[in-house]
Design a protein around this motif. Sequence first.
Motif, PDB file in Angstrom:
ATOM      1  N   PHE A   1      30.725  45.673  44.799  1.00 17.27           N
ATOM      2  CA  PHE A   1      31.328  46.673  45.676  1.00 17.27           C
ATOM      3  C   PHE A   1      31.394  45.987  46.825  1.00 17.27           C
ATOM      4  N   LEU A   2      31.929  44.750  47.132  1.00 21.07           N
ATOM      5  CA  LEU A   2      31.979  43.739  48.432  1.00 21.07           C
ATOM      6  C   LEU A   2      33.549  43.266  48.739  1.00 21.07           C
ATOM      7  N   THR A   3      33.879  43.673  49.748  1.00 20.53           N
ATOM      8  CA  THR A   3      35.423  43.439  50.022  1.00 20.53           C
ATOM      9  C   THR A   3      35.717  42.119  49.910  1.00 20.53           C
ATOM     10  N   GLY A   4      34.825  41.115  50.418  1.00 24.65           N
ATOM     11  CA  GLY A   4      35.257  39.841  50.513  1.00 24.65           C
ATOM     12  C   GLY A   4      34.328  38.701  50.135  1.00 24.65           C
ATOM     13  N   TYR A   5      32.860  38.979  50.191  1.00 24.23           N
ATOM     14  CA  TYR A   5      31.840  38.214  50.110  1.00 24.23           C
ATOM     15  C   TYR A   5      32.028  37.567  48.396  1.00 24.23           C
ATOM     16  N   GLY A   6      32.275  38.466  47.504  1.00 31.37           N
ATOM     17  CA  GLY A   6      32.344  37.890  46.259  1.00 31.37           C
ATOM     18  C   GLY A   6      33.143  38.901  45.440  1.00 31.37           C
ATOM     19  N   LEU A   7      33.984  38.583  44.548  1.00 31.48           N
ATOM     20  CA  LEU A   7      35.054  39.356  43.833  1.00 31.48           C
ATOM     21  C   LEU A   7      34.427  39.693  42.456  1.00 31.48           C
ATOM     22  N   ASN A   8      33.374  38.860  42.026  1.00 33.26           N
ATOM     23  CA  ASN A   8      33.063  38.983  40.647  1.00 33.26           C
ATOM     24  C   ASN A   8      31.875  39.680  40.448  1.00 33.26           C
ATOM     25  N   PRO A   9      32.168  40.978  39.628  1.00 27.39           N
ATOM     26  CA  PRO A   9      31.117  41.963  39.300  1.00 27.39           C
ATOM     27  C   PRO A   9      30.332  41.550  38.101  1.00 27.39           C
ATOM     28  N   SER A  10      30.736  40.492  37.348  1.00 28.38           N
ATOM     29  CA  SER A  10      30.087  40.290  35.994  1.00 28.38           C
ATOM     30  C   SER A  10      30.136  38.652  35.734  1.00 28.38           C
ATOM     31  N   ALA A  11      28.951  38.208  36.082  1.00 25.63           N
ATOM     32  CA  ALA A  11      28.576  36.611  35.976  1.00 25.63           C
ATOM     33  C   ALA A  11      28.949  36.349  34.834  1.00 25.63           C
ATOM     34  N   THR A  12      28.282  37.065  33.611  1.00 27.14           N
ATOM     35  CA  THR A  12      28.361  36.358  32.218  1.00 27.14           C
ATOM     36  C   THR A  12      29.901  36.559  31.653  1.00 27.14           C
ATOM     37  N   THR A  13      30.750  37.440  32.174  1.00 28.43           N
ATOM     38  CA  THR A  13      32.106  37.661  31.838  1.00 28.43           C
ATOM     39  C   THR A  13      32.929  36.433  32.445  1.00 28.43           C
ATOM     40  N   LEU A  14      32.730  36.414  33.435  1.00 27.05           N
ATOM     41  CA  LEU A  14      33.679  35.070  34.154  1.00 27.05           C
ATOM     42  C   LEU A  14      33.106  33.679  33.666  1.00 27.05           C
ATOM     43  N   ALA A  15      31.930  33.734  33.249  1.00 27.49           N
ATOM     44  CA  ALA A  15      31.307  32.245  32.527  1.00 27.49           C
ATOM     45  C   ALA A  15      32.007  32.321  31.358  1.00 27.49           C
ATOM     46  N   ALA A  16      32.221  33.154  30.529  1.00 23.98           N
ATOM     47  CA  ALA A  16      32.676  33.193  29.266  1.00 23.98           C
ATOM     48  C   ALA A  16      34.241  32.863  29.232  1.00 23.98           C
ATOM     49  N   TYR A  17      34.915  33.323  30.433  1.00 26.22           N
ATOM     50  CA  TYR A  17      36.317  32.787  30.435  1.00 26.22           C
ATOM     51  C   TYR A  17      36.402  31.221  31.048  1.00 26.22           C
TER      52      TYR A  17
END
Length: 339
Positions: A50-66
């Motif tokens: 829910f942050l506009t600029g600080y960090g766009l990723n809501p799922s560390a595990t999902t991005l790590a998988a990618y």
Amino acid sequence: MTGTPEFGVMLFTHRFGGQSATEVLRLAADVARTAEDLGFESVWVTEHHFLTGYGLNPSATTLAAYLLGATQRVRVGTAVTILPTQSPVHVAEQTALLDQLSGGRFDLGVGRAGPVVDHEVFGTGIERWRTGLPEALGLVLDAFGGAVAADSEHYRFREVRPQPEPLTRPHPPVHVASTSDSGADLAARHGLPMLFFFSQTADEQARLVARYEQRTAARPVHSASVLAHVTDSPDEAERVVRERLAPVFASGHSDYVMLEEYGGPRPTPAELTAGILANQPVGTPEVCARRLAALIRDGGVGRVLLHVEAAGERDAVLANVERLAGEVLPKVRAELEAA
């Protein structure tokens, strides 16, 4: 710290003005591949909601998988997966799955974060933030071993056998965010490495390492994150921090409604700029190398996670990764070897 230090890249997935979500997330994959090509040992991703600029990723595990799928050699970790807002058994299942699919390249970092809104939206409640992390971590570790059940204030479920079992034994690497005595004590209880963040000084980190070593014979490699950006002059460093980095961190402070345990005045952009320039490896290659070597030597850590996104634009961020690898890290290693 003993032995050769390890260096990783840390991705906050900041969203600077004018950037689309697509651009930010594509850059994360580009940075991961570049880091791998340049010999970095690891890439780490954060999780923010829910942050506009600080960090766009809501799922560390999902991005790590990618990122694991986009790379071949480099380790990928979460710094951190926010454990109190998720089912610890599900986190363990996802971790074991990524461990299997990546051939053992995944590291799970866990912590509790602090924004009130996360617990409101996900329905987990503030009390779980305050008291539930030790049990949640215990359930993650138990789930790696086979059967797991719970009957407590925070977790109550019948015995289950999570699948798949991990490839790495006894379990994939697990790291504990440790910004206080309680975090260090929790990590020591399980013999797990600690994760420090750039808001903590080398002296604070060294104190927590000493506390940890008083409580366990385990001597894992602890990690610390830093803000790292290479420039050709002090003026350029001041401009990048003042115009890019300080505003995005200030936006995080203003968007967060933190729990009262995080009380105290919030720093202004000017205060953030001054603090970053005074303490972080931001500046000429010589300044960056000197500060990184001091952190490793004085803080008791063996792995440093370099936040590389200060410039914002794709080409400038990738150039920063290249300069860190080519102009800074060789100086750090040479200084530590000489000492």
